[in-house]
Design a protein around this motif. Structure first.
Motif, PDB file in Angstrom:
ATOM      1  N   PRO A  99       5.663   2.128  -1.990  1.00 39.22           N
ATOM      2  CA  PRO A  99       4.636   3.039  -1.470  1.00 39.22           C
ATOM      3  C   PRO A  99       3.218   2.734  -1.943  1.00 39.22           C
ATOM      4  O   PRO A  99       2.257   3.239  -1.370  1.00 39.22           O
ATOM      5  N   ASN A 100       3.042   1.900  -2.948  1.00 36.00           N
ATOM      6  CA  ASN A 100       1.696   1.571  -3.442  1.00 36.00           C
ATOM      7  C   ASN A 100       1.122   0.295  -2.845  1.00 36.00           C
ATOM      8  O   ASN A 100      -0.017  -0.054  -3.120  1.00 36.00           O
ATOM      9  N   PRO A 102      -0.709  -2.022  -0.261  1.00 38.90           N
ATOM     10  CA  PRO A 102      -1.675  -1.743   0.804  1.00 38.90           C
ATOM     11  C   PRO A 102      -1.071  -2.046   2.166  1.00 38.90           C
ATOM     12  O   PRO A 102      -0.224  -2.919   2.302  1.00 38.90           O
ATOM     13  N   GLY A 113      -2.519   6.887   4.939  1.00 40.37           N
ATOM     14  CA  GLY A 113      -1.489   6.790   3.907  1.00 40.37           C
ATOM     15  C   GLY A 113      -0.161   6.456   4.577  1.00 40.37           C
ATOM     16  O   GLY A 113      -0.010   6.594   5.794  1.00 40.37           O
ATOM     17  N   TRP A 114       0.808   6.030   3.795  1.00 40.32           N
ATOM     18  CA  TRP A 114       2.104   5.646   4.361  1.00 40.32           C
ATOM     19  C   TRP A 114       2.775   6.799   5.108  1.00 40.32           C
ATOM     20  O   TRP A 114       3.360   6.581   6.176  1.00 40.32           O
TER      21      TRP A 114
END
Length: 147
Positions: A99-100, A102, A113-114
């Motif tokens: 999730p972090n 890019p 954001g995801w």
């Protein structure tokens, strides 16, 4: 009194998807080196990152052409559905695994954001599927009227 006709759902869906695909493809191509670098960080692309970085925008542009032409719009909606479904599954996997990392998408979509990206992609997938299904029904109705 002449009744006003509104564009059909498949035409509206195709129009939105053309804008989306052309915009993101051009953004990816304009920032190709950055797109390739980000693709290399994903566990799914690996050594195919460079090839995928050119194939994805190419496929988006090809599907846009199919969506633009009335004779191939139905097929284009189906391919747009498949492409958006694969993007949605990719974003879902990234959300679970990395999730972090890019986002490697183009343009404004990159700033999502995801989780927002997942919802946006799911909505676009549903739009493409609905446009394709409605165009199938329109086609069957037209064929029945001609018999």
């Amino acid at each position: 009194m002449k009744q006003r006709s509104f564009p059909s759902l498949p035409l509206l869906a195709a129009s939105f998807l053309i804008l989306l695909f052309v915009y993101t493809a051009c953004s990816k191509l304009l920032h190709a080196s950055q797109f390739i670098q980000t693709m290399r960080l994903t566990p799914f692309a690996g050594r195919f990152a460079s090839s995928l970085a050119w194939m994805v925008p190419g496929i988006e542009l090809l599907i846009s052409m199919l969506l633009f032409l009335p004779s191939t719009r139905r097929r284009g909606l189906f391919y747009a559905f498949l492409l958006m479904l694969s993007f949605t599954l990719y974003v879902g996997a990234m959300l679970l695994l990395l999730p972090n990392l890019p986002c490697s998408c183009g343009g404004v979509i990159k700033s999502m954001g995801w989780k927002t990206h997942l919802v946006f992609n799911a909505a676009c997938t549903l739009l493409a599927w609905t446009g394709w299904r409605v165009s199938s029904n329109d086609r069957r109705t037209s064929n029945l009227l001609l018999q």
